[in-house]
Design a protein around this motif. Structure first.
Motif, PDB file in Angstrom:
ATOM      1  N   THR A 182       0.832  -1.213   0.000  1.00 60.33           N
ATOM      2  CA  THR A 182       0.000   0.000   0.000  1.00 60.33           C
ATOM      3  C   THR A 182       0.857   1.250   0.000  1.00 60.33           C
ATOM      4  O   THR A 182       0.593   2.197  -0.747  1.00 60.33           O
ATOM      5  CB  THR A 182      -0.915  -0.013   1.241  1.00 60.33           C
ATOM      6  N   ASP A 186       0.865   4.038  -2.871  1.00 67.44           N
ATOM      7  CA  ASP A 186       0.578   5.449  -2.588  1.00 67.44           C
ATOM      8  C   ASP A 186       1.677   6.328  -3.149  1.00 67.44           C
ATOM      9  O   ASP A 186       1.411   7.382  -3.734  1.00 67.44           O
ATOM     10  CB  ASP A 186       0.455   5.672  -1.064  1.00 67.44           C
ATOM     11  N   ARG A 282      -5.037  -2.416  -5.140  1.00 66.37           N
ATOM     12  CA  ARG A 282      -5.717  -1.976  -3.908  1.00 66.37           C
ATOM     13  C   ARG A 282      -6.816  -2.963  -3.537  1.00 66.37           C
ATOM     14  O   ARG A 282      -7.006  -3.276  -2.353  1.00 66.37           O
ATOM     15  CB  ARG A 282      -6.310  -0.584  -4.141  1.00 66.37           C
ATOM     16  N   GLU A 286      -6.941  -5.314  -0.189  1.00 70.34           N
ATOM     17  CA  GLU A 286      -8.097  -5.285   0.700  1.00 70.34           C
ATOM     18  C   GLU A 286      -8.665  -6.687   0.908  1.00 70.34           C
ATOM     19  O   GLU A 286      -9.083  -7.039   2.008  1.00 70.34           O
ATOM     20  CB  GLU A 286      -9.151  -4.367   0.094  1.00 70.34           C
TER      21      GLU A 286
END
Lengths: 380, 189
Positions: A182, A186, A282, A286
């Motif tokens: 992550t 980002d 993403r 998740e």
């Protein structure tokens, strides 16, 4: 190409001349060459000349055990090796009727998309360098390195991860790995605006790439063009969506297209794909914590593994286009035949030859890099 | 691929004599045809069923049957399915027709198969060498070509025994298995 095999060519009394473009040339991707015939600086004829990276993988694979080939296949395409592993593993799984556990399928998607981002960043870097924009090249390579760090952490290998095996993946994710994915995503996403300013919207690049190497959708379909190059002509086709494998049918992503079919459009499609890959990753990050279970199906002793006789054709969407493996087993401990169909076997040969004609010599590099041709896939 | 299209395809292909159709999965169809019926089959698939993308031509050398198998993988962007058409041709003389007039990507695959297996495709635009420009031996992907035997016959192994390695071996480390046993480990049975 040994010098003694060349004879000096008698040039006709005109302004036409022949030139060897490559194999060692900054405007050529990898070790590859074009023999071009020029009038002034306009290309009259281009002939692709491959074989510099031929290592005989298909023959070697017939002489190795099924499991040993896993270490060979990623070397066929250096910038984007993960789809190679997956395509071969899927073929063996189909021949054996192995069912891959759910968690392994999700982890594989993560590996593939990380590899796609790394490959695209690498291509942008190389492409920018051909227009003399070395900052983008440094950025692309440096940002790709962050993804290689992730690969090193979860597979053990930076470039050739050798992480997929028939039946699943080799090892479980390290603790806290998804958090680091992550963070890297980002960071990459935060960089995209900078890339846009420095490269994709930069007039130095846009004016060089616009209108170069144009192909229509009809031409692209007739020439066997696939992947981002096909999508740059306006056809939204993606193996991930239209011939789904792994868990791509459960993921939400768009298929970016452009209409112009030129070098700029092809680059933009890749730029948008970067965002889609981040979006897919993403979703994987998740979903993965809630997917428990084994990461590979039990397989027989790999050193004494006779894969049932049969044949299968597997396809995946690599960062360059449609990648296929045709695998034949005669029931023995080694493959009887493995045929690798890399997307670049079209892009780097016929398509590049055709698109180069009529362009100027300095545009060959634009055409080749915008096609994202990968010579090792052609030579195998 | 929906059931309707599958039925329609089956009916269409029944027009060809000696055809055998096997549905391997929802998107994969295997078709076996006699070699002389392949151009008609591909024309039908391309013209009337939308299989406009030639994904690959694969060649398999069935040396015991004295035959080459050629597999034409065609994809339809409309029905999202892949048809693999299998034909067998005699190993000698190894000649077949080019499908370049139907599918332009065939030029690369036919050239590649010509180079690796020695099959000549009549009507293919370019049968020149592409990858093996420096090679004058037999087509290397044929099963009778043993690459290891060829190397042993034509090249010599270089003894690699630098001082640092000797020192390492003297200390009890380094390469313990003699090189010839490492290289030919698969011959031991």
């Amino acid at each position: 190409m040994r010098p003694e095999n060349y004879e000096a060519q008698r040039q006709p009394p005109s302004n036409e001349y022949e030139l060897n473009f490559g194999p060692n040339h900054p405007g050529i991707e990898g070790n590859y060459a074009l023999k071009v015939k020029l009038h002034g600086d306009v290309v009259l004829e281009a002939k692709a000349d491959g074989g510099y990276l031929h290592r005989g993988f298909e023959k070697l694979m017939e002489q190795r055990l099924w499991i040993q080939n896993i270490a060979l296949v990623p070397r066929i395409c250096v910038p984007d090796p993960s789809p190679m592993e997956l395509c071969y593993s899927m073929a063996v799984e189909q021949l054996c009727g192995l069912k891959v556990p759910k968690r392994a399928r999700w982890i594989r998607v993560m590996q593939l998309e990380l590899s796609r981002i790394a490959a695209h960043l690498f291509t942008f870097g190389g492409h920018a360098a051909t227009t003399g924009m070395y900052s983008t090249m440094y950025w692309g390579v440096a940002d790709r390195d962050l993804l290689l760090d992730l690969f090193e952490e979860f597979t053990g290998g930076r470039v050739y991860s050798i992480y997929n095996i028939p039946g699943g993946v080799r090892r479980e994710l390290p603790d806290g790995f998804l958090q680091r994915v992550t963070e890297t995503l980002d960071y990459i996403e935060s960089r995209l605006a900078d890339y846009d300013n420095l490269f994709f919207k930069n007039q130095v690049f846009v004016k060089r790439a616009k209108g170069v190497g144009v192909m229509s959708r009809e031409q692209a379909l007739a020439w066997g063009v696939t992947g981002p190059n096909l999508r740059a002509t306006g056809l939204a086709f993606d193996v991930r969506r239209d011939d789904p494998y792994l868990v791509y049918d459960q993921l939400d992503f768009d298929i970016p297209t452009e209409e112009n079919g030129d070098a700029w459009a092809r680059t933009l499609v890749r730029r948008h794909e970067l965002m889609q890959s981040i979006r897919i990753l993403r979703q994987v990050v998740e979903a993965l914590p809630d997917i428990h279970g084994p990461i590979r199906a039990p397989i027989p002793n790999p050193l004494a593994w006779n894969v049932p006789a049969g044949e299968t054709y597997t396809r995946v969407e690599s960062s360059k286009g449609e990648l296929c493996y045709y695998v034949v087993s005669d029931g023995g401990p080694k493959p009887y035949r493995v045929h690798v169909r890399g997307p670049s076997s079209m892009h780097a040969v016929q398509v590049l030859e055709k698109l180069s004609v009529g362009s100027r010599i300095e545009d060959i590099a634009q055409t080749m890099f915008s096609l994202d041709a990968c010579p090792p896939e052609v030579d195998r | 691929m929906s059931q309707e299209i599958a039925h329609w395809l089956d009916n269409l292909l029944e027009e060809i004599e000696g055809i055998e159709i096997r549905r391997k999965s929802s998107r994969r169809v295997r078709v076996d045809v006699p070699a002389d019926a392949l151009p008609a089959l591909l024309e039908l698939l391309q013209g009337r069923a939308g299989y406009i993308h030639l994904s690959a031509i694969s060649c398999v050398d069935w040396i015991e049957d004295e035959e080459f198998e050629l597999v034409y993988h065609v994809w339809s962007y409309e029905s999202h399915s892949l048809v693999s058409a299998h034909i067998r041709i005699a190993r000698e003389p190894g000649v077949y027709l080019s499908v370049y007039d139907l599918y332009q990507p065939a030029a690369f695959f036919e050239r590649d198969i010509h180079e690796m297996y020695g099959i000549h495709f009549e009507g293919s635009p370019n049968m020149d060498k592409f990858i093996l420009t420096e090679w004058d031996g037999p087509p290397p992907m044929r099963k009778e070509f043993d690459s290891e035997a060829y190397i042993n016959e034509h090249l010599s192994w270089q003894a690699y025994n630098p001082p640092w390695l000797q020192a390492l071996i003297a200390e009890g480390g380094g390469v313990v298995i003699p090189p010839e046993e490492q290289r030919f480990s698969r011959k031991k049975d």
